[in-house]
Write a protein that holds these residues in place. Structure first.
Motif, PDB file in Angstrom:
ATOM      1  N   LEU A  10       5.336   5.088   5.265  1.00 53.03           N
ATOM      2  CA  LEU A  10       4.841   3.717   5.123  1.00 53.03           C
ATOM      3  C   LEU A  10       5.797   2.722   5.759  1.00 53.03           C
ATOM      4  CD1 LEU A  10       3.520   3.730   1.426  1.00 53.03           C
ATOM      5  CD2 LEU A  10       2.383   4.487   3.509  1.00 53.03           C
ATOM      6  N   GLN A  20      -4.272  -0.664   5.659  1.00 54.85           N
ATOM      7  CA  GLN A  20      -3.077  -0.977   4.870  1.00 54.85           C
ATOM      8  C   GLN A  20      -3.442  -1.755   3.601  1.00 54.85           C
ATOM      9  OE1 GLN A  20      -0.185  -3.647   6.575  1.00 54.85           O
ATOM     10  NE2 GLN A  20       1.545  -2.440   5.862  1.00 54.85           N
ATOM     11  N   TYR A  58      -2.572  -0.325  -0.025  1.00 57.24           N
ATOM     12  CA  TYR A  58      -1.686  -1.081  -0.921  1.00 57.24           C
ATOM     13  C   TYR A  58      -2.404  -1.476  -2.216  1.00 57.24           C
ATOM     14  CZ  TYR A  58       2.190  -1.551   2.462  1.00 57.24           C
ATOM     15  OH  TYR A  58       3.245  -1.313   3.305  1.00 57.24           O
TER      16      TYR A  58
END
Lengths: 185, 233
Positions: B7, B94, B98
């Protein structure tokens, strides 16, 4: 990537912060001093008014740990905030100051105090609208952002990004002045 | 820590690529926008790499084969439309990732909870441009289509499970595809066709195999630190 000062390096959150009620009068005074440091990018507001001070603990004689939270994860002002806090506390007789970055809970623009909002507007930066406790995810750019110069709500977005990560650039269609808007986060 | 590297490297490498637009963006507002997005990603990379070790050593002293980013983020900027295509694919992924990590109790939850708000803004920026270019002129439509097509084969890798991330990867993929399809439809574009898996060229970044332009990017990114170890300003 600037080599960070050891005290300013982002660290994973460790032990949970002790409840604020456990703070001693000395810690309270030191927290007030540290919180009075002006924001490096927005010097009209203090770190306390910006809502980035998370706590302060006296670890031993002359040893203090300060907890600071970034507005944006990559905010480059974080390192100078830490340096400024260290200097103020050194000047007030604390030789050993460690500034720790905490991420949780995430900072939001709702942490900016009423006084901080007033000062932003006074300096020509439209303060963020309240997000409210129920808000989840980002709020779309508010429909009516008031021009900090003439007070008109007839303003338009020029650019979603501006001079710092936390601001967008707008223009007032009434008075014609461009101005920064502190984005809701 | 494999996941922190994966990441963190995604964020670091994309941050550097976006930074390459400084001085070259088509308009000043986009120069500022791409630099701001790069800065957010750099902040995320610093936190993530610090979970895995010394951030500077990891960023500046590792060889190409030790990077664990997906190949999508290392792809050259191309024209502005191709950069927007990369932003659309990656920021959509992303944000969904997240969101899921933020709900968990793992080591990435605090960062994910903070960064998801920034990434949502990046995704929105990419979507607005996708709509404007796709539903713009014939030229902008064609360039947006080319950018999306060129990068499509790198999108399969995004959903290869990363050890240490407690995420249901197939539902993440489905959510991603639904969102991308909806944006492209509104932009009068179509979801590209063609393979997204298999073949060595697309999808081995997490194992340390990278595409040819990545080495040159790293050379530029690491040159200063390697030439002047410990330099500060």
């Amino acid at each position: 990537m600037v080599t960070p000062t050891p005290s300013a390096a982002p660290t994973p959150p460790a032990a949970p912060t002790p409840p604020a009620s456990g703070i001693t009068p000395v810690e309270e005074e030191l927290l007030r001093l540290a919180g009075s440091v002006p924001d490096p990018e927005l010097p009209m507001v203090s770190l306390a008014e910006l809502g980035v001070m998370r706590g302060l603990r006296l670890l031993g004689p002359g040893r203090v740990e300060v907890e600071l939270t970034p507005t944006y994860t990559g905010c480059p002002a974080l390192e100078s905030m830490a340096t400024d806090i260290e200097r103020v506390l050194h000047d007030h007789g604390v030789p050993e100051v460690a500034v720790r970055t905490v991420l949780s809970p995430p900072w939001t623009t709702d942490a900016i105090s009423a006084e901080g909002r007033r000062k932003l507007a006074e300096s020509g930066i439209a303060p963020p609208a309240p997000r409210g406790a129920a808000a989840g995810g980002p709020v779309p750019v508010a429909l009516a952002v008031r021009c900090p110069h003439c007070g008109s709500t007839e303003t338009e977005l020029l650019s979603r990004f501006s001079s710092t990560a936390c601001k967008a650039l707008r223009r007032c269609t009434a008075c014609g002045e461009p101005f920064d808007h502190f984005k809701e986060l | 820590m494999t996941a922190a590297l994966a990441l963190g490297d995604d964020a670091l490498v994309l941050s550097h690529r976006l930074g390459e637009w400084a001085g070259h963006a088509p308009v000043l507002e986009e120069e500022v926008a791409l630099a701001n997005i790069a800065l957010d990603l750099l902040g995320q990379a610093r936190v993530l790499l610090s979970l895995a070790g010394d951030e500077d050593e990891l960023a500046y002293l590792r060889e190409e084969r030790a990077f664990r980013n997906v190949q999508l983020v290392e792809q050259p900027n191309g024209d502005f439309a191709q950069t927007i295509a990369r932003q659309l694919y990656f920021s959509t992924y992303q944000e969904l990732l997240y969101e899921r990590l933020a709900r968990g109790t793992g080591p990435f939850a605090p960062l994910a909870a903070k960064a998801v708000k920034e990434v949502a803004y990046h995704r929105d920026h990419a979507e607005q441009w996708t709509l404007r270019l796709g539903d713009g002129t014939e030229e902008s439509h064609e360039r947006m289509r080319r950018g999306l097509d060129a990068l499509w084969r790198f999108t399969g890798e995004l959903f290869e499970p990363v050890e240490g991330c407690e995420v249901e990867w197939h539902t993440l993929h489905d959510a991603w595809l639904t969102r991308i399809s909806s944006v492209l439809e509104r932009a009068t574009l179509t979801v590209p066709e063609g393979p997204r898996r298999g073949g060595w060229a697309a999808g081995a970044g997490r194992q340390g195999l990278h595409t040819e332009p990545f080495g040159r990017m790293l050379a530029e990114m690491q040159h200063l630190h390697r030439s002047h170890p410990g330099a500060t300003w």
